[in-house]
Write an enzyme that holds these catalytic residues in place. Structure first.
Site, short mmCIF file in Angstrom:
data_model
loop_
_atom_site.label_atom_id
_atom_site.label_comp_id
_atom_site.label_asym_id
_atom_site.label_seq_id
_atom_site.Cartn_x
_atom_site.Cartn_y
_atom_site.Cartn_z
N HIS A 27 0.83 -1.21 0.00
CA HIS A 27 0.00 0.00 0.00
C HIS A 27 0.87 1.26 0.00
O HIS A 27 0.70 2.14 -0.85
CB HIS A 27 -0.91 -0.01 1.23
CG HIS A 27 -1.83 1.16 1.32
ND1 HIS A 27 -3.11 1.14 0.81
CD2 HIS A 27 -1.65 2.41 1.84
CE1 HIS A 27 -3.68 2.31 1.01
NE2 HIS A 27 -2.82 3.10 1.64
N GLU A 28 1.81 1.34 0.93
CA GLU A 28 2.64 2.53 1.05
C GLU A 28 3.64 2.64 -0.10
O GLU A 28 3.94 3.74 -0.58
CB GLU A 28 3.37 2.54 2.40
CG GLU A 28 2.45 2.56 3.61
CD GLU A 28 1.54 3.78 3.66
OE1 GLU A 28 1.85 4.79 3.00
OE2 GLU A 28 0.52 3.73 4.37
#
Length: 217
Positions: A27-28
């Site tokens: 995600h990051e």
């Protein structure tokens, strides 16, 4: 929620840890990668262009996940002055995280289907290694779906609020600024009353149902 102060709770938390870290990292990383591609080269200098989970963990957020089941990763800080189109760039960077989680969930579902077809895994695993691998794949798929849906809530500071802000007509954009002032109170109400779970659960179940159809084919 994990009761990490009990033996069973701690074992359950450690068992799900790889799936959690992978979901958080992808995600990051997606946020940082898209920002980098759009011109924000600071992402490389800050060490965010990596899938190393330790570069993306916010330890307070991680502790909250362990204690109460809700937490957060280390946010990717962007310098939108480097984007040719600042508004569009912010939207694309925000969308990248949830979209990456969703794509990974689909890829892992296809991988699970292949492993089942080839006989490497079975829905009813008979040995411990196969059982662990099967359950880990299911958990990682579930975590990524939850991450995708949860982060698309149209409330600041979630990614969904920035995506929605881009598409809102100009005269309604101030609504998001107003929501941002009261975001903490709104989030507190959502989670204390369990309204947040009620809102996102149908979306999570819907996506998991579609992914389940791939397994059933």
């Amino acid at each position: 929620m994990f009761n990490i102060f009990s033996q069973n709770g701690l074992i359950s938390f450690l068992y799900t840890l790889p799936a959690l870290l992978l979901s958080l990292s992808i995600h990051e990383y997606a946020h940082a990668y898209v920002a980098y591609k759009l011109g924000d080269k600071s992402q490389k200098a800050m060490g965010r262009l990596t899938l190393d989970p330790f570069k993306h963990i916010d330890w307070i957020g991680f502790l909250c996940i362990a204690l109460v089941g809700i937490g957060w990763g280390k946010p990717v800080v962007i310098d939108d002055r480097n984007f040719k189109n600042r508004a569009k760039g912010i939207m694309l960077v925000s969308l990248a995280g949830p979209l990456a989680n969703l794509i990974l969930a689909v890829v892992l579902t296809i991988l699970l289907k292949i492993l089942i077809i080839t006989g490497v895994l079975s829905v009813v695993a008979t040995n411990s290694i196969a059982s662990i691998l099967f359950n880990m794949l299911i958990l990682t798929i579930q975590f990524n779906v939850v991450f995708a849906v949860f982060n698309m809530l149209p409330i600041p500071p979630f990614d969904g609020s920035k995506v929605l802000h881009y598409f809102l007509p100009y005269k309604y954009k101030n609504i998001m600024y107003t929501l941002q002032k009261y975001s903490f109170v709104i989030l507190l109400v959502l989670f204390v009353t369990n309204l947040g779970s009620i809102i996102i659960t149908p979306f999570i179940n819907g996506i998991m149902y579609i992914l389940g159809l791939i397994i059933a084919l």
